[in-house]
Design a protein around this motif. Sequence first.
Motif, mmCIF file in Angstrom:
data_model
loop_
_atom_site.group_PDB
_atom_site.id
_atom_site.type_symbol
_atom_site.label_atom_id
_atom_site.label_comp_id
_atom_site.label_asym_id
_atom_site.label_seq_id
_atom_site.Cartn_x
_atom_site.Cartn_y
_atom_site.Cartn_z
ATOM 1 N N THR A 65 35.475 148.143 30.805
ATOM 2 C CA THR A 65 36.671 147.532 31.395
ATOM 3 C C THR A 65 37.879 147.724 30.485
ATOM 4 O O THR A 65 38.966 148.096 30.945
ATOM 5 C CB THR A 65 36.432 146.033 31.641
ATOM 6 O OG1 THR A 65 35.315 145.867 32.519
ATOM 7 C CG2 THR A 65 37.661 145.385 32.253
ATOM 8 N N ASP A 81 41.084 150.010 31.363
ATOM 9 C CA ASP A 81 42.354 149.283 31.406
ATOM 10 C C ASP A 81 43.377 149.949 30.490
ATOM 11 O O ASP A 81 44.574 150.042 30.824
ATOM 12 C CB ASP A 81 42.127 147.837 30.988
ATOM 13 C CG ASP A 81 43.356 146.975 31.236
ATOM 14 O OD1 ASP A 81 44.133 147.303 32.161
ATOM 15 O OD2 ASP A 81 43.556 145.981 30.525
ATOM 16 N N SER A 104 49.808 142.434 35.568
ATOM 17 C CA SER A 104 50.055 142.712 36.974
ATOM 18 C C SER A 104 51.416 142.184 37.407
ATOM 19 O O SER A 104 52.083 142.791 38.257
ATOM 20 C CB SER A 104 48.953 142.076 37.831
ATOM 21 O OG SER A 104 48.878 140.680 37.608
ATOM 22 N N PRO A 146 46.552 147.414 42.130
ATOM 23 C CA PRO A 146 45.211 146.899 42.500
ATOM 24 C C PRO A 146 44.195 147.014 41.381
ATOM 25 O O PRO A 146 43.391 146.096 41.157
ATOM 26 C CB PRO A 146 44.820 147.783 43.695
ATOM 27 C CG PRO A 146 46.106 148.297 44.243
ATOM 28 C CD PRO A 146 46.999 148.464 43.052
ATOM 29 N N ARG A 147 44.215 148.130 40.651
ATOM 30 C CA ARG A 147 43.257 148.300 39.558
ATOM 31 C C ARG A 147 43.550 147.329 38.419
ATOM 32 O O ARG A 147 42.631 146.798 37.792
ATOM 33 C CB ARG A 147 43.285 149.739 39.060
ATOM 34 C CG ARG A 147 42.624 150.730 40.030
ATOM 35 C CD ARG A 147 42.903 152.160 39.620
ATOM 36 N NE ARG A 147 42.440 152.436 38.262
ATOM 37 C CZ ARG A 147 42.773 153.525 37.579
ATOM 38 N NH1 ARG A 147 43.580 154.424 38.127
ATOM 39 N NH2 ARG A 147 42.304 153.713 36.374
ATOM 40 N N LYS A 188 44.919 144.336 38.659
ATOM 41 C CA LYS A 188 44.449 143.019 39.077
ATOM 42 C C LYS A 188 42.928 142.928 38.968
ATOM 43 O O LYS A 188 42.381 141.889 38.604
ATOM 44 C CB LYS A 188 44.899 142.736 40.506
ATOM 45 C CG LYS A 188 46.395 142.448 40.644
ATOM 46 C CD LYS A 188 46.756 142.105 42.077
ATOM 47 C CE LYS A 188 48.228 141.739 42.204
ATOM 48 N NZ LYS A 188 48.599 141.398 43.601
ATOM 49 N N LYS A 189 42.253 144.014 39.319
ATOM 50 C CA LYS A 189 40.790 144.026 39.229
ATOM 51 C C LYS A 189 40.333 143.878 37.788
ATOM 52 O O LYS A 189 39.428 143.077 37.501
ATOM 53 C CB LYS A 189 40.248 145.325 39.826
ATOM 54 C CG LYS A 189 38.733 145.424 39.785
ATOM 55 C CD LYS A 189 38.229 146.708 40.425
ATOM 56 C CE LYS A 189 38.613 147.921 39.581
ATOM 57 N NZ LYS A 189 37.982 149.164 40.102
ATOM 58 N N TYR A 190 40.959 144.603 36.855
ATOM 59 C CA TYR A 190 40.572 144.511 35.448
ATOM 60 C C TYR A 190 40.895 143.133 34.878
ATOM 61 O O TYR A 190 40.142 142.600 34.039
ATOM 62 C CB TYR A 190 41.264 145.597 34.635
ATOM 63 C CG TYR A 190 40.839 147.002 35.020
ATOM 64 C CD1 TYR A 190 39.561 147.270 35.474
ATOM 65 C CD2 TYR A 190 41.736 148.077 34.949
ATOM 66 C CE1 TYR A 190 39.173 148.544 35.831
ATOM 67 C CE2 TYR A 190 41.354 149.359 35.299
ATOM 68 C CZ TYR A 190 40.075 149.585 35.749
ATOM 69 O OH TYR A 190 39.692 150.849 36.117
ATOM 70 N N GLU A 244 40.860 140.351 36.540
ATOM 71 C CA GLU A 244 39.832 139.458 37.074
ATOM 72 C C GLU A 244 38.510 139.660 36.338
ATOM 73 O O GLU A 244 37.802 138.679 36.038
ATOM 74 C CB GLU A 244 39.647 139.716 38.568
ATOM 75 C CG GLU A 244 38.630 138.814 39.245
ATOM 76 C CD GLU A 244 39.025 137.359 39.217
ATOM 77 O OE1 GLU A 244 38.119 136.504 39.279
ATOM 78 O OE2 GLU A 244 40.239 137.069 39.136
ATOM 79 N N TYR A 245 38.172 140.899 36.030
ATOM 80 C CA TYR A 245 36.948 141.180 35.271
ATOM 81 C C TYR A 245 36.987 140.490 33.910
ATOM 82 O O TYR A 245 36.003 139.870 33.486
ATOM 83 C CB TYR A 245 36.782 142.682 35.073
ATOM 84 C CG TYR A 245 36.282 143.425 36.300
ATOM 85 C CD1 TYR A 245 35.921 142.742 37.457
ATOM 86 C CD2 TYR A 245 36.183 144.818 36.306
ATOM 87 C CE1 TYR A 245 35.466 143.425 38.582
ATOM 88 C CE2 TYR A 245 35.728 145.508 37.428
ATOM 89 C CZ TYR A 245 35.374 144.803 38.560
ATOM 90 O OH TYR A 245 34.935 145.477 39.669
ATOM 91 N N LYS A 303 28.132 141.785 39.526
ATOM 92 C CA LYS A 303 29.098 141.558 40.605
ATOM 93 C C LYS A 303 28.551 140.625 41.669
ATOM 94 O O LYS A 303 29.309 139.892 42.307
ATOM 95 C CB LYS A 303 29.492 142.893 41.236
ATOM 96 C CG LYS A 303 30.321 143.787 40.335
ATOM 97 C CD LYS A 303 30.716 145.069 41.055
ATOM 98 C CE LYS A 303 31.539 145.984 40.153
ATOM 99 N NZ LYS A 303 31.905 147.241 40.838
#
Length: 516
Positions: A156, A160, A201, A237-238, A240-242, A244-245, A257
């Motif tokens: 991650t 990132d 983000s 989007p990526r 925000k995903k990272y 959240e991870y 997941k």
Amino acid sequence: MYIYYNRDQLILPMDLEILIPKHHLCRIVDLAVEKMDPALLVSLYPGGGRPAYHPKMMLKVILYAYANRIYSSRQIAKQLKENIYFMWLSGHQTPDFRTINRFRSERMKDIIYETFFSIVDLLRQEGLVKLEDYFLDGTKIEASANKYTFVWRKSTEKYDQKLEEKFRKIVASIEQVVKEDEESEQEGDFQEKLEASPITSEKIEAVIEQVEEHLKKEPKNRTLKKAKQQLEQDILPRKKKYEEYKKVLGERNSFSKTDPDATFMRMKDDHMKNGQLKPGYNVQIGTGNQFITGFSVHQRAGDAGCFIPHLEQLAAHGRPMPKRAIADSACGSEENYTYCEKKQIVVLIKYNTLDREQTKAWAKEIGRIENMTYDEELDEWICAKGERLVFVYKRKETTDNGYVIVKRTYRCTACAGCPFQAACAKGKDTKTIRVSLKNQQQRQEIRKRLSTEEGATTYRRRQIENEPVFGQIKHNQQFHRFSLRGLPKITLEWGLVCAAHNLRKWATTTDPTRKK
């Protein structure tokens, strides 16, 4: 010629209780739940709506099911219609599997510790446990999660970082277009804003808004259009995903997941015993006379960091601290020793090198700090040749639980030409050691405590305390994998397993209905 057979003939007795043996397990479950504080179960229902099934009945059915290796709510619902012991406990009531699962996973999760400890108190009243010697150990149990849908911290962070580099390139291209517009000079520099704080983000969204403002002035600018499209459809989007991870990871190195609370741990449950990485939880239990007197669930793989949180869980629920704590060498750390000293708990926990110190090979390793002499007055260590290792500097290390370890570094300045240099300094020019003086004092006390007959006898009991309990749960009860997901529900399910173990052992140990 044949024994008379007629299915339509009325047979007495009609009461199922007459068919249940006097010391049967279901009677133990019934007795344990009936002796619980009624207010505990009543608190599960705020009131209103249609009448609910009685919580005592629901709890009896679930505990008896877990004690008989039945963990599925559908199977429990089936037993309520086919098994006379379940029928007797439920009073012939038949809640469906959804009702059973809802009661178990939603209502019971808030009072599982109170329920478990009420059973422990009953065991104490019966004289089956004393709550003095606390044998602590842990094991790993697989989560109800897909073992291939994993997220790793290193991956991650790596992706990132690459994403941020790509974002900076896009911003640089936007900056070049903006600078060509004379009217945009007063709107600030994109690069300066990026360097002011880490890329988030929110910052990406702010850049998108600025690009949209410029597109109003130059709607046909292809560079800005392409940049806006990349930012909206890929970068944001990526990012925000990272984010959240990273939020889900916390201090962990991985998660699944399908069950974000589960951490990937090495489990030796395959036939080759070489270990496999699977999503799971580290469950800890404290035992006395092979009864479980305390439990906890952790997301970290190592047992050392679970020792203090486990005992804190006892204190959080008003339980008395044990007089003596016994665990394996995985828990033998300075942090755990210090905690027990503050709580006035006599600790019988080996440190990781205690057994090897008794061997001849260890005595020949003259470079080991245990084979040196410490001069407390001068704060120096004396090696096998008689040379001194003087203090150089100290450094602080902080554990995951926030404990600060002070390690002091000592160095010898007379290693040149020493005949022991190859064995002591291992080929280096000077011999350097890093040591915590506090931990050395603790180790000395542990060696002294375990060398006594009482200490050695108590520590040997550990081999017949925790391991048989885990064997009973995993092998005999076939509990290898959790059915629920999420740390609160996993804690609930493990609490039910531990409570069911105690009830099952209680039923085979003594008759709780006897008159004293």
